[in-house]
Enzyme design. Structure first.
Site, short mmCIF file in Angstrom:
data_model
loop_
_atom_site.label_atom_id
_atom_site.label_comp_id
_atom_site.label_asym_id
_atom_site.label_seq_id
_atom_site.Cartn_x
_atom_site.Cartn_y
_atom_site.Cartn_z
CB CYS A 295 -1.49 1.16 -3.69
SG CYS A 295 0.37 -0.11 -3.85
CG HIS B 239 0.17 1.14 1.54
ND1 HIS B 239 -0.83 0.60 1.26
CD2 HIS B 239 0.54 1.26 0.68
CE1 HIS B 239 -0.77 0.26 -0.72
NE2 HIS B 239 0.35 0.21 -0.40
#
EC number: 6.3.5.13
Length: 244
Positions: free
Chosen positions: A90, A201
């Site tokens: 990310c 994630h």
């Protein structure tokens, strides 16, 4: 001894991505390989000779601080140039590109990935699934995305996965004027040299054990097929639930 670098967990540790280092350590130890995690926080020098490195996610201000530190320190860049495997998630993905948007401005990235990150038309939140584009990795990749980044890959980077569910790197708003716009909106993550990066994630390596083993194999200088298989029913059950 396998040395795992957990990079800037104080500013790139918002979404539990520290767990990726834990997964690498545990999967190594379950094979009888000594492994340790070394934490390097903001302001600390990053050694260039660790076996594998992990970076996680963070908010805008933290992301800017991380980029400034990594550029000034140079240790992670030297590690990448030496072929040390690096796994970034990310904000970690965005920071390693040439530039990203944060705090309403365009910020210079570390420049290890040939890509730029702008802003999506709408926040991407939800499950993401893709088909891996890595050699020897053939199991679907699964994770949870939560980002506003619109990441466009350049010629020297290629996607980690070809998207089958979720938003991934970019939407039609971000890629409408590009010649390879259709390919960009099917891209998830980025791979270049020894760097593997993703928006997933989960932690990503808990949800994708084959990807974790790919990084371990690279860290150890062996082929993925040389690693002893691990049978962990809870991991298999997690993957079945998420992929369903």
């Amino acid at each position: 001894m396998l040395n795992i670098g957990l990079i800037l967990p104080d500013v790139l540790g918002t979404y539990g991505d520290d767990g990726n280092a834990l997964v690498l350590r545990q999967r190594a130890r379950m094979r009888g390989i000594d492994a340790e995690i070394h934490r390097f926080t903001l302001g600390e020098a990053i050694p260039e000779n660790l076996d594998v490195y992990t970076l996680g996610g963070g908010e805008d201000t933290a992301q800017i601080l991380a980029a400034e530190h990594l550029i000034a320190d140079g240790g992670l860049t030297r590690a990448a140039n030496a072929g040390r495997p690096i796994f970034a998630v990310c904000a970690g993905l965005q920071v390693l590109g040439s530039s990203f948007r944060a705090g309403g401005q365009t910020v210079a990235g570390v420049g290890l990935l040939d890509m730029e990150t702008g802003t999506l038309g709408k926040r991407a939140i939800g499950e993401v699934v893709s088909e891996p584009q890595l050699d020897d990795v053939n199991e679907p990749l699964t994770g949870f995305e939560n980002h506003m980044g619109a990441t466009i890959l350049g010629a020297d980077a290629y996607p980690l996965g070809r998207l089958s569910k979720g938003v991934g790197n970019a939407d039609r708003h971000a890629s409408a004027d590009l010649e390879d716009g259709e390919a960009q909106i099917l891209a998830e993550g980025a791979v270049q040299g020894s760097i593997v990066a993703t928006y997933m994630h989960g932690p990503a390596l808990a949800r994708n054990p084959q990807l974790a083993d790919y990084l371990l194999a690279r860290a150890m200088g062996v082929d993925l097929k040389q690693l002893q298989p691990l049978n962990i029913p809870a991991v298999a059950q997690l993957r079945r639930e998420r992929l369903a």
